[in-house]
Design a protein around this motif. Structure first.
Motif, PDB file in Angstrom:
ATOM      1  N   ARG A   1       5.424   3.353  16.452  1.00 38.41           N
ATOM      2  CA  ARG A   1       5.962   2.954  15.076  1.00 38.41           C
ATOM      3  C   ARG A   1       6.287   1.234  14.971  1.00 38.41           C
ATOM      4  O   ARG A   1       5.952   0.869  13.753  1.00 38.41           O
ATOM      5  N   LYS A   2       6.846   0.793  15.792  1.00 37.06           N
ATOM      6  CA  LYS A   2       7.288  -0.556  15.931  1.00 37.06           C
ATOM      7  C   LYS A   2       6.048  -1.523  15.741  1.00 37.06           C
ATOM      8  O   LYS A   2       5.893  -2.493  14.944  1.00 37.06           O
TER       9      LYS A   2
ATOM     10  N   LYS B   1       4.696  -0.926  12.016  1.00 35.22           N
ATOM     11  CA  LYS B   1       5.540  -1.958  11.070  1.00 35.22           C
ATOM     12  C   LYS B   1       5.264  -3.248  11.314  1.00 35.22           C
ATOM     13  O   LYS B   1       5.048  -3.932  10.309  1.00 35.22           O
ATOM     14  N   ASN B   2       5.138  -3.617  12.427  1.00 38.48           N
ATOM     15  CA  ASN B   2       4.668  -5.292  12.649  1.00 38.48           C
ATOM     16  C   ASN B   2       3.366  -5.548  12.214  1.00 38.48           C
ATOM     17  O   ASN B   2       2.985  -6.391  11.472  1.00 38.48           O
TER      18      ASN B   2
ATOM     19  N   CYS C   1       1.886  -3.966   9.788  1.00 36.72           N
ATOM     20  CA  CYS C   1       1.849  -3.862   8.393  1.00 36.72           C
ATOM     21  C   CYS C   1       2.404  -4.993   7.625  1.00 36.72           C
ATOM     22  O   CYS C   1       1.809  -5.479   6.580  1.00 36.72           O
ATOM     23  N   ASP C   2       3.437  -5.425   8.228  1.00 37.55           N
ATOM     24  CA  ASP C   2       4.264  -6.538   7.774  1.00 37.55           C
ATOM     25  C   ASP C   2       3.227  -7.849   7.991  1.00 37.55           C
ATOM     26  O   ASP C   2       3.092  -8.553   6.630  1.00 37.55           O
TER      27      ASP C   2
ATOM     28  N   ARG D   1       1.896   0.573   0.594  1.00 40.44           N
ATOM     29  CA  ARG D   1       2.478   0.617   1.797  1.00 40.44           C
ATOM     30  C   ARG D   1       3.295   1.825   2.023  1.00 40.44           C
ATOM     31  O   ARG D   1       3.560   2.391   2.850  1.00 40.44           O
ATOM     32  N   SER D   2       4.126   2.205   0.742  1.00 35.54           N
ATOM     33  CA  SER D   2       5.145   3.290   0.938  1.00 35.54           C
ATOM     34  C   SER D   2       4.100   4.595   1.321  1.00 35.54           C
ATOM     35  O   SER D   2       4.796   5.449   2.095  1.00 35.54           O
TER      36      SER D   2
ATOM     37  N   ASP E   1       3.685   4.093   5.226  1.00 32.87           N
ATOM     38  CA  ASP E   1       4.961   4.757   5.775  1.00 32.87           C
ATOM     39  C   ASP E   1       5.230   6.111   5.840  1.00 32.87           C
ATOM     40  O   ASP E   1       5.723   6.601   7.046  1.00 32.87           O
TER      41      ASP E   1
ATOM     42  N   MET F   1       3.093   7.456   8.442  1.00 32.64           N
ATOM     43  CA  MET F   1       3.928   7.204   9.950  1.00 32.64           C
ATOM     44  C   MET F   1       5.018   8.216  10.084  1.00 32.64           C
ATOM     45  O   MET F   1       5.046   8.786  11.404  1.00 32.64           O
ATOM     46  N   ASP F   2       5.662   8.659   9.060  1.00 30.84           N
ATOM     47  CA  ASP F   2       6.762   9.759   9.512  1.00 30.84           C
ATOM     48  C   ASP F   2       6.169  11.057   9.710  1.00 30.84           C
ATOM     49  O   ASP F   2       6.705  11.591  10.549  1.00 30.84           O
TER      50      ASP F   2
ATOM     51  N   ASN G   1       6.353  10.995  13.450  1.00 35.32           N
ATOM     52  CA  ASN G   1       7.442  10.888  13.896  1.00 35.32           C
ATOM     53  C   ASN G   1       8.013  12.037  14.380  1.00 35.32           C
ATOM     54  O   ASN G   1       8.436  12.969  13.536  1.00 35.32           O
TER      55      ASN G   1
END
Length: 108
Positions: free
Chosen positions: A21-22, A25-26, A28-29, A89-90, A93, A96-97, A100
């Motif tokens: 997940r980290k 996020k990295n 995507c950023d 991007r939403s 995300d 990705m959930d 999780n």
């Protein structure tokens, strides 16, 4: 490293893990920053910060009044494009959930 190399190294992580997940996020950023940078150089008109901020404010007012603001200023439109191009991007995300294990989706 470039985005492709980064993606390949991140692909080795276990889906659903905190590390995965980290990494996502990295990635995507960095991808959004890269796209925004390239987009800023390819728009037909340069972004005008003050005019974009005014347009953004007027969009908020439009939600209350129902009257759409004027999009005729090219600099304001360019600013809008740079600020809001990454709404997809939403969806990423949300995807990705799904991985999780700790996230509990509400039952509606």
């Amino acid at each position: 490293p470039d985005l492709q190399t980064l993606a390949q190294s991140y692909a080795l992580r276990t889906p659903g893990s905190i590390s995965h997940r980290k990494a996502f996020k990295n990635y995507c950023d960095l991808a959004v920053q890269s796209i925004r940078h390239d987009l800023s150089h390819t728009l037909p008109h340069p972004s005008h910060k003050a005019k974009f901020e005014n347009l953004f404010f007027r969009l908020g007012v439009a939600a209350d009044t129902g009257a759409m603001p004027d999009f005729s200023d090219a600099g304001a439109r360019s600013g809008y494009a740079l600020e809001f191009f990454c709404r997809a991007r939403s969806l990423a995300d949300l995807w990705m959930d799904v991985w999780n294990r700790e996230y509990v989706f509400p039952e509606w």
